[in-house]
Design an enzyme around this catalytic site. Structure first.
Site, PDB file in Angstrom:
ATOM      1  N   GLY A  20       5.545  -6.116   5.814  1.00 19.33           N
ATOM      2  CA  GLY A  20       5.256  -7.188   7.468  1.00 19.33           C
ATOM      3  C   GLY A  20       3.253  -6.915   7.971  1.00 19.33           C
ATOM      4  N   PRO A  61       9.669  -4.357  -0.243  1.00 17.87           N
ATOM      5  CA  PRO A  61      10.830  -3.869   0.924  1.00 17.87           C
ATOM      6  C   PRO A  61      10.511  -3.634   2.321  1.00 17.87           C
ATOM      7  CG  PRO A  61      10.772  -2.978  -1.303  1.00 17.87           C
ATOM      8  CD  PRO A  61      10.076  -3.549  -1.237  1.00 17.87           C
ATOM      9  N   VAL A  62      11.240  -4.187   3.064  1.00 15.98           N
ATOM     10  CA  VAL A  62      11.193  -4.564   4.830  1.00 15.98           C
ATOM     11  C   VAL A  62      11.665  -2.725   5.502  1.00 15.98           C
ATOM     12  CG1 VAL A  62      11.986  -4.815   6.648  1.00 15.98           C
ATOM     13  CG2 VAL A  62      11.815  -6.281   4.585  1.00 15.98           C
ATOM     14  N   ALA A  63      10.940  -2.008   6.112  1.00 13.28           N
ATOM     15  CA  ALA A  63      10.151  -0.821   6.658  1.00 13.28           C
ATOM     16  C   ALA A  63      11.111   0.070   5.784  1.00 13.28           C
ATOM     17  CB  ALA A  63      11.586  -0.782   7.546  1.00 13.28           C
ATOM     18  N   GLY A  64       9.493   0.220   4.319  1.00 11.43           N
ATOM     19  CA  GLY A  64      10.127   1.134   3.512  1.00 11.43           C
ATOM     20  C   GLY A  64       8.779   1.679   3.566  1.00 11.43           C
ATOM     21  N   GLY A  65       7.770   1.098   4.889  1.00  8.29           N
ATOM     22  CA  GLY A  65       6.649   2.347   4.324  1.00  8.29           C
ATOM     23  C   GLY A  65       5.725   2.075   3.618  1.00  8.29           C
ATOM     24  N   ASP A  88      -1.913  -1.409  10.392  1.00  5.35           N
ATOM     25  CA  ASP A  88      -2.337  -1.727   9.111  1.00  5.35           C
ATOM     26  C   ASP A  88      -2.913  -2.816   8.168  1.00  5.35           C
ATOM     27  OD1 ASP A  88      -1.471   0.942   8.177  1.00  5.35           O
ATOM     28  OD2 ASP A  88       0.995   0.253   7.292  1.00  5.35           O
ATOM     29  N   GLY A  96       4.020  -0.865   3.937  1.00  5.32           N
ATOM     30  CA  GLY A  96       3.097  -2.007   4.474  1.00  5.32           C
ATOM     31  C   GLY A  96       3.568  -3.675   4.111  1.00  5.32           C
ATOM     32  N   LYS A 145       1.086  -1.244  -0.069  1.00  4.51           N
ATOM     33  CA  LYS A 145       0.246  -0.037   0.695  1.00  4.51           C
ATOM     34  C   LYS A 145       0.841   1.059  -0.317  1.00  4.51           C
ATOM     35  CE  LYS A 145       1.504   1.562   4.282  1.00  4.51           C
ATOM     36  NZ  LYS A 145       1.562   2.642   4.499  1.00  4.51           N
TER      37      LYS A 145
HETATM   38  C1  LIG Z   1       2.520   4.848   9.169  1.00  4.92           C
HETATM   39  C2  LIG Z   1       1.836   3.519   8.972  1.00  4.92           C
HETATM   40  C3  LIG Z   1       0.859   4.376   8.038  1.00  4.92           C
HETATM   41  O1  LIG Z   1      -0.446   3.389   6.812  1.00  4.92           O
HETATM   42  O2  LIG Z   1       1.880   2.743   7.937  1.00  4.92           O
HETATM   43  P1  LIG Z   1       3.708   2.041   7.312  1.00  4.92           P
HETATM   44  O3  LIG Z   1       4.119   3.433   6.692  1.00  4.92           O
HETATM   45  O4  LIG Z   1       4.737   2.849   8.354  1.00  4.92           O
HETATM   46  O5  LIG Z   1       3.988   1.046   7.127  1.00  4.92           O
HETATM   47  C4  LIG Z   1       0.377   2.613   9.688  1.00  4.92           C
HETATM   48  O6  LIG Z   1       0.261   3.947  10.263  1.00  4.92           O
HETATM   49  C5  LIG Z   1       1.092   2.077  10.610  1.00  4.92           C
HETATM   50  O7  LIG Z   1       1.199   0.962  11.082  1.00  4.92           O
HETATM   51  P2  LIG Z   1       1.994   0.115  11.094  1.00  4.92           P
HETATM   52  O8  LIG Z   1       3.095  -0.222  11.024  1.00  4.92           O
HETATM   53  O9  LIG Z   1       0.829  -1.444  11.258  1.00  4.92           O
HETATM   54  O10 LIG Z   1       1.843  -0.140  12.818  1.00  4.92           O
HETATM   55  P3  LIG Z   1       1.834  -0.848  14.250  1.00  4.92           P
HETATM   56  O11 LIG Z   1       2.746  -2.017  14.440  1.00  4.92           O
HETATM   57  O12 LIG Z   1      -0.024  -0.820  14.759  1.00  4.92           O
HETATM   58  O13 LIG Z   1       2.344  -0.254  15.011  1.00  4.92           O
HETATM   59  C6  LIG Z   1       3.876   0.878  14.959  1.00  4.92           C
HETATM   60  C7  LIG Z   1       4.444   1.736  16.364  1.00  4.92           C
HETATM   61  O14 LIG Z   1       3.585   2.762  15.126  1.00  4.92           O
HETATM   62  C8  LIG Z   1       2.992   3.926  15.834  1.00  4.92           C
HETATM   63  N1  LIG Z   1       1.893   3.972  15.754  1.00  4.92           N
HETATM   64  C9  LIG Z   1       1.280   3.400  14.885  1.00  4.92           C
HETATM   65  C10 LIG Z   1       0.345   3.911  13.939  1.00  4.92           C
HETATM   66  C11 LIG Z   1      -0.626   5.144  14.595  1.00  4.92           C
HETATM   67  N2  LIG Z   1      -1.804   5.502  14.236  1.00  4.92           N
HETATM   68  N3  LIG Z   1      -0.607   5.579  15.317  1.00  4.92           N
HETATM   69  C12 LIG Z   1       1.095   4.880  16.523  1.00  4.92           C
HETATM   70  O15 LIG Z   1       1.677   5.881  16.979  1.00  4.92           O
HETATM   71  C13 LIG Z   1       2.927   3.673  17.820  1.00  4.92           C
HETATM   72  O16 LIG Z   1       4.379   4.189  17.961  1.00  4.92           O
HETATM   73  C14 LIG Z   1       3.370   1.350  17.536  1.00  4.92           C
HETATM   74  O17 LIG Z   1       3.936   1.165  18.240  1.00  4.92           O
HETATM   75  N1  LIG Z   2       6.843 -10.962   8.155  1.00  4.12           N
HETATM   76  C1  LIG Z   2       7.717  -9.659   7.910  1.00  4.12           C
HETATM   77  N2  LIG Z   2       8.379  -8.614   6.668  1.00  4.12           N
HETATM   78  C2  LIG Z   2       8.821  -8.009   7.133  1.00  4.12           C
HETATM   79  N3  LIG Z   2       9.469  -7.078   8.611  1.00  4.12           N
HETATM   80  C3  LIG Z   2       8.735  -7.672   9.408  1.00  4.12           C
HETATM   81  C4  LIG Z   2       7.966  -8.769   8.969  1.00  4.12           C
HETATM   82  N4  LIG Z   2       7.588  -9.420  10.602  1.00  4.12           N
HETATM   83  C5  LIG Z   2       7.771  -8.249  11.442  1.00  4.12           C
HETATM   84  N5  LIG Z   2       8.831  -7.692  10.619  1.00  4.12           N
HETATM   85  C6  LIG Z   2       9.254  -6.184  11.117  1.00  4.12           C
HETATM   86  O1  LIG Z   2       8.721  -4.947  11.318  1.00  4.12           O
HETATM   87  C7  LIG Z   2       9.519  -3.985  10.753  1.00  4.12           C
HETATM   88  C8  LIG Z   2       8.518  -3.089   9.463  1.00  4.12           C
HETATM   89  O2  LIG Z   2       8.823  -3.659   8.999  1.00  4.12           O
HETATM   90  P1  LIG Z   2       7.802  -3.727   7.532  1.00  4.12           P
HETATM   91  O3  LIG Z   2       6.140  -4.172   7.445  1.00  4.12           O
HETATM   92  O4  LIG Z   2       8.028  -4.017   6.273  1.00  4.12           O
HETATM   93  O5  LIG Z   2       7.204  -1.992   7.233  1.00  4.12           O
HETATM   94  P2  LIG Z   2       6.320  -0.870   7.235  1.00  4.12           P
HETATM   95  O6  LIG Z   2       5.647  -0.814   8.705  1.00  4.12           O
HETATM   96  O7  LIG Z   2       7.727   0.615   6.653  1.00  4.12           O
HETATM   97  O8  LIG Z   2       5.942  -0.962   6.283  1.00  4.12           O
HETATM   98  C9  LIG Z   2      10.528  -4.572  10.235  1.00  4.12           C
HETATM   99  O9  LIG Z   2      12.000  -3.726  10.534  1.00  4.12           O
HETATM  100  C10 LIG Z   2      10.795  -5.880  10.884  1.00  4.12           C
HETATM  101  O10 LIG Z   2      11.604  -6.228  12.198  1.00  4.12           O
END
Ligand SMILES: C[C@@](CO)(OP(=O)(O)O)[C@H](O)COP(=O)(O)OP(=O)(O)OC[C@H]1O[C@@H](n2ccc(N)nc2=O)[C@H](O)[C@@H]1O
Ligand SMILES: Nc1ncnc2c1ncn2[C@@H]1O[C@H](COP(=O)(O)OP(=O)(O)O)[C@@H](O)[C@H]1O
EC number: 2.7.1.148
Length: 337
Positions: A129, A121-125, A168, A127, A15
């Site tokens: 994981g 890609p991992v930890a890229g924003g 997410d 989603g 996403k």
């Molecule tokens: C920012 C977003 C945008 O879609 O995703 P990514 O871009 O990282 O994938 C999401 O809000 C992330 O979703 P996700 O990666 O599932 O977050 P979670 O595992 O639930 O939370 C990881 C950490 O992010 C912070 N968190 C997450 C969601 C939220 N509404 N407020 C927060 O402050 C909290 O510190 C939490 O401990």
């Molecule tokens: N199945 C999985 N794939 C990737 N990362 C994972 C997974 N399970 C746990 N993680 C942890 O979640 C973190 C965030 O991963 P990811 O979902 O790829 O990133 P983002 O939240 O930025 O979209 C990683 O750095 C890793 O430590």
């Protein structure tokens, strides 16, 4: 392969967020969001099989990960820009947590083996994981329903279970285009028409989601300290309509990510890349979610391919996608179910 020969495979999309409006955190530390998710056609695949030997080891769920053949992620692994070792293989892996949560719902763990074919890609924003978790929810639900000869939990129930795993995850089960509120898990699907063309530019370095939210907090400390916590701005309805009908120019005008400034503070080189993509012809650029992957919107499939070519000539990783696409799905031809 399972001794019983029972296995199921499911895929789930990556996403980006066309809008990500952040409010001041509540007492639980989570930030209230108003977000517009779009699922795009780069997929994680999770294959789940029953293996009774696994019950005797650890949590009762074993996981392995391989780069999906032909994916940009596989290229990143090959070139040393990404490492498979960044993905945990213990019970903190989101797919393992998802499988265990489904086992708990069925009150049965016969021993489950998961294989993740990773394209995101991992930890890229993007989603990735969370997509692994969503695909594991769907695959393990189908597997246990067949194993126990019971009805499946189904999408609604899996989204509820996914909510407990990460903000997410429910969207990765739902897919498409959706407004997200609360932590991002209170979803409202938006009906869609034409597709958008989005180019993703992953970075060699990941950004931790909590670290980006903490960086956002630093800039907004004053309002929190004064006890006047701000709600996120409401979604821009013009943007939602533009995304729904696939109006790329409209989306380019209104796309907004409040986590972009903190992501750029943590990785300043993202600012130049965002400008550069627009110089190369993109309609708009933004940081995907908490970053650091950068997204560019293209007017057409041809423009997206040209942009990818330009970026790859500069030795960057880049790939084009379309969205919205559907959420987590079983792949019947990959399983015995
Ligand atoms: C920012 C977003 C945008 O879609 O995703 P990514 O871009 O990282 O994938 C999401 O809000 C992330 O979703 P996700 O990666 O599932 O977050 P979670 O595992 O639930 O939370 C990881 C950490 O992010 C912070 N968190 C997450 C969601 C939220 N509404 N407020 C927060 O402050 C909290 O510190 C939490 O401990
Ligand atoms: N199945 C999985 N794939 C990737 N990362 C994972 C997974 N399970 C746990 N993680 C942890 O979640 C973190 C965030 O991963 P990811 O979902 O790829 O990133 P983002 O939240 O930025 O979209 C990683 O750095 C890793 O430590």
């Amino acid at each position: 392969m399972s001794p019983a020969g029972l296995w199921a495979a499911a895929s789930a999309p990556a996403k980006t967020n066309l809008a990500l409006h952040v409010g001041d955190p509540g007492p639980d530390g989570f930030h209230p969001l108003e977000t517009l998710f779009i699922a795009v056609d780069v997929h994680e695949t999770v294959t789940a099989s029953i293996n009774s030997h696994v019950t005797r080891r650890g949590s009762g769920v074993l996981v392995s990960v391989s780069p999906a053949p032909g994916s940009e992620y596989a290229e990143m692994i090959q070139s040393g820009a990404a490492r498979l070792s960044d993905i945990p293989l213990d019970s903190s892996n989101l797919a393992v947590r998802a499988a265990l949560a489904v086992c708990a719902a069925y009150e049965c763990n016969p021993g489950i083996e998961l294989r993740i074919d990773k394209a995101v890609p991992v930890a890229g924003g993007m989603g990735g994981g969370s997509a692994d978790a969503a695909a594991a929810l769907v695959a393990v639900d189908a597997l246990l329903a067949r194993h126990l000869d019971r009805p499946r939990l189904g999408r609604e129930r899996l989204m509820g279970i996914g909510s407990e795993l990460g903000a997410d995850v429910p969207f990765m089960v739902l897919g498409g285009l959706a407004e997200g509120r609360g932590r991002g898990n209170d979803l409202r699907a938006v009906e869609t028409g034409n597709q958008l063309h989005v180019v993703f530019v992953p970075q060699d370095q990941g950004l931790s989601t909590p670290a980006v939210f903490r960086q956002w907090d630093r800039a907004h400390r004053a309002t929190v300290d004064q006890g006047s916590a701000q709600a996120p701005d409401p979604l821009n309805r013009t943007l939602v309509t533009a995304a729904a009908v696939g109006d790329a120019a409209g989306v380019a005008t209104w796309v907004r990510n409040d986590l972009q400034p903190p992501a750029i503070e943590l990785l300043p080189e993202l600012a130049a890349l965002l400008n550069h993509g627009v110089d190369l012809g993109a309609l708009a650029g933004w940081v995907s979610g908490s970053g650091p992957t950068v997204c560019f919107l293209a007017r057409s499939a041809q423009d997206a391919d040209n942009l990818v070519d330009g970026l790859r000539r500069e030795h960057r990783h880049a790939f084009s996608t379309t969205g919205p696409v559907e959420g987590a799905q079983l792949i019947p031809e990959w399983g015995t179910i």
